[in-house]
Design a protein around this motif. Sequence first.
Motif, PDB file in Angstrom:
ATOM      1  N   PHE A 138      83.133  28.636  42.518  1.00  0.00           N
ATOM      2  CA  PHE A 138      83.718  28.472  41.190  1.00  0.00           C
ATOM      3  C   PHE A 138      85.246  28.498  41.187  1.00  0.00           C
ATOM      4  N   LYS A 139      85.866  28.540  42.351  1.00  0.00           N
ATOM      5  CA  LYS A 139      87.321  28.717  42.376  1.00  0.00           C
ATOM      6  C   LYS A 139      88.070  27.579  41.687  1.00  0.00           C
ATOM      7  N   ASN A 140      87.460  26.394  41.628  1.00  0.00           N
ATOM      8  CA  ASN A 140      88.105  25.256  40.956  1.00  0.00           C
ATOM      9  C   ASN A 140      87.331  24.803  39.719  1.00  0.00           C
ATOM     10  N   ASN A 141      86.420  25.635  39.248  1.00  0.00           N
ATOM     11  CA  ASN A 141      85.609  25.276  38.094  1.00  0.00           C
ATOM     12  C   ASN A 141      86.438  25.370  36.817  1.00  0.00           C
ATOM     13  N   GLU A 142      86.579  24.271  36.120  1.00  0.00           N
ATOM     14  CA  GLU A 142      87.454  24.224  34.943  1.00  0.00           C
ATOM     15  C   GLU A 142      86.973  25.161  33.844  1.00  0.00           C
ATOM     16  N   ASN A 143      85.674  25.212  33.633  1.00  0.00           N
ATOM     17  CA  ASN A 143      85.120  26.082  32.603  1.00  0.00           C
ATOM     18  C   ASN A 143      85.459  27.545  32.889  1.00  0.00           C
ATOM     19  N   TYR A 144      85.350  27.932  34.147  1.00  0.00           N
ATOM     20  CA  TYR A 144      85.669  29.301  34.562  1.00  0.00           C
ATOM     21  C   TYR A 144      87.162  29.585  34.408  1.00  0.00           C
ATOM     22  N   LEU A 145      88.002  28.667  34.855  1.00  0.00           N
ATOM     23  CA  LEU A 145      89.445  28.867  34.769  1.00  0.00           C
ATOM     24  C   LEU A 145      89.909  28.941  33.317  1.00  0.00           C
ATOM     25  N   ASN A 146      89.315  28.138  32.444  1.00  0.00           N
ATOM     26  CA  ASN A 146      89.649  28.200  31.020  1.00  0.00           C
ATOM     27  C   ASN A 146      89.232  29.533  30.410  1.00  0.00           C
ATOM     28  N   ALA A 147      88.093  30.040  30.836  1.00  0.00           N
ATOM     29  CA  ALA A 147      87.635  31.333  30.331  1.00  0.00           C
ATOM     30  C   ALA A 147      88.606  32.435  30.733  1.00  0.00           C
ATOM     31  N   LEU A 148      89.076  32.420  31.975  1.00  0.00           N
ATOM     32  CA  LEU A 148      90.013  33.436  32.449  1.00  0.00           C
ATOM     33  C   LEU A 148      91.327  33.410  31.674  1.00  0.00           C
ATOM     34  N   GLU A 149      91.717  32.240  31.224  1.00  0.00           N
ATOM     35  CA  GLU A 149      92.998  32.080  30.509  1.00  0.00           C
ATOM     36  C   GLU A 149      92.837  32.140  28.994  1.00  0.00           C
ATOM     37  N   GLY A 150      91.606  32.318  28.508  1.00  0.00           N
ATOM     38  CA  GLY A 150      91.381  32.343  27.066  1.00  0.00           C
ATOM     39  C   GLY A 150      91.654  31.002  26.417  1.00  0.00           C
ATOM     40  N   LYS A 151      91.215  29.936  27.083  1.00  0.00           N
ATOM     41  CA  LYS A 151      91.447  28.577  26.577  1.00  0.00           C
ATOM     42  C   LYS A 151      90.127  27.862  26.302  1.00  0.00           C
ATOM     43  N   THR A 152      89.174  28.587  25.731  1.00  0.00           N
ATOM     44  CA  THR A 152      87.899  27.981  25.361  1.00  0.00           C
ATOM     45  C   THR A 152      87.994  27.504  23.911  1.00  0.00           C
TER      46      THR A 152
END
Length: 381
Positions: free
Chosen positions: A109-123
Amino acid sequence: MDFKPSREFAVQQLNFFIEKNLAEYSRLRNFDFGPDKRSNVSCLSPYVTHGVINEIEIINKSLKKFSFIKNEKFIQEVLWRVYWKGWMELRSKVWVDFLKDLKDIKLNFKNNENYLNALEGKTNIECFNFWVEEIKNYNYLHNHARMWFASIWIFTLELPWQLGAEFFLKHLLDGDSASNTLGWRWVAGIQTKGKHYTAQEWNIKKFTNNRFDKINLKENSFPKNDERSYQMNPKEFEDSQITENKSLLVFDNCLSFENSDFKNSNFNKIYLVSNQNETREISLSENVLNFKKNLFDDQERRLKEKNLNIERININQIKNIKENIYALYPSIGENLDYINSNNLKNIEYLYRKLDKFCWKFCNKGFFNFKKFIPKIISEAI
């Protein structure tokens, strides 16, 4: 919210909550009014996690104010972490499997966009984004919001629960291996198999006083599936006969030694043992590491005032201690992992009376455990 890293502040918070807000706890505890309005809950968990104050003094003070019947819900919540800790002690492989699964999942998941957006609060979910920022800025989240957050992470964003559990451990001041791991497993539906928690829009709106819009959730998801089962291994305790020529290790879960069960024992030296990110599987945020450091500073100061022989060390320096030594039991997690992985055999553990008494009731679910709370209070508190 202002979590000052000192026992003096923690005791002040405890006393203030009991005097001013405990009476309304049962009625208001599920409301998340936002980070600036936390008087409906105690906010003591960062201090309990680090042993700055303990469950016994919290419960004793609450019972001096109100009867057990009036206090029952609050006391149950205080003992939840004792229960989770005991449950995991009886099934330690749950923690081992969590760390192993996490390592594999992070690679995928290191490059998973959905995961990265969740970490940054960009959902596209307003409340979730708000909670991401709250966790990062305040390093705390209301318990009800943690349940909503985990549910959204798992069922709406469709992300592995292990990644969410890591996010909490990284940022929360009260993060601990047992309550965090098992809480996320419970929301996912694998702790109590087939019984999961799905956040509902109406519930979030009601208990946040309609603070949020854009709450588009998947409310009818099925529980996650994990075929693994964990055999319970009873915990055996041996009462140590403490001798005066040995030293003691104190980790970041016992930072009020002078109020512990062993405060009257004579130790040659007390080592205050910190665990930095280079010796952790899960890296902690700078805020969390600083909070721990300052709590160690506060503990060191208080112990030196008692003229005790104190030394601060990093966990990797334990290997330099060749003589037999005691340790206040660090519980399953990163500290114990380090000791076990380095095969340090010269350490004898000292266990809290409360844990020794409670863990035998942690063999089943919490609803079974809470039946024994009156017995716990009468015999262990």
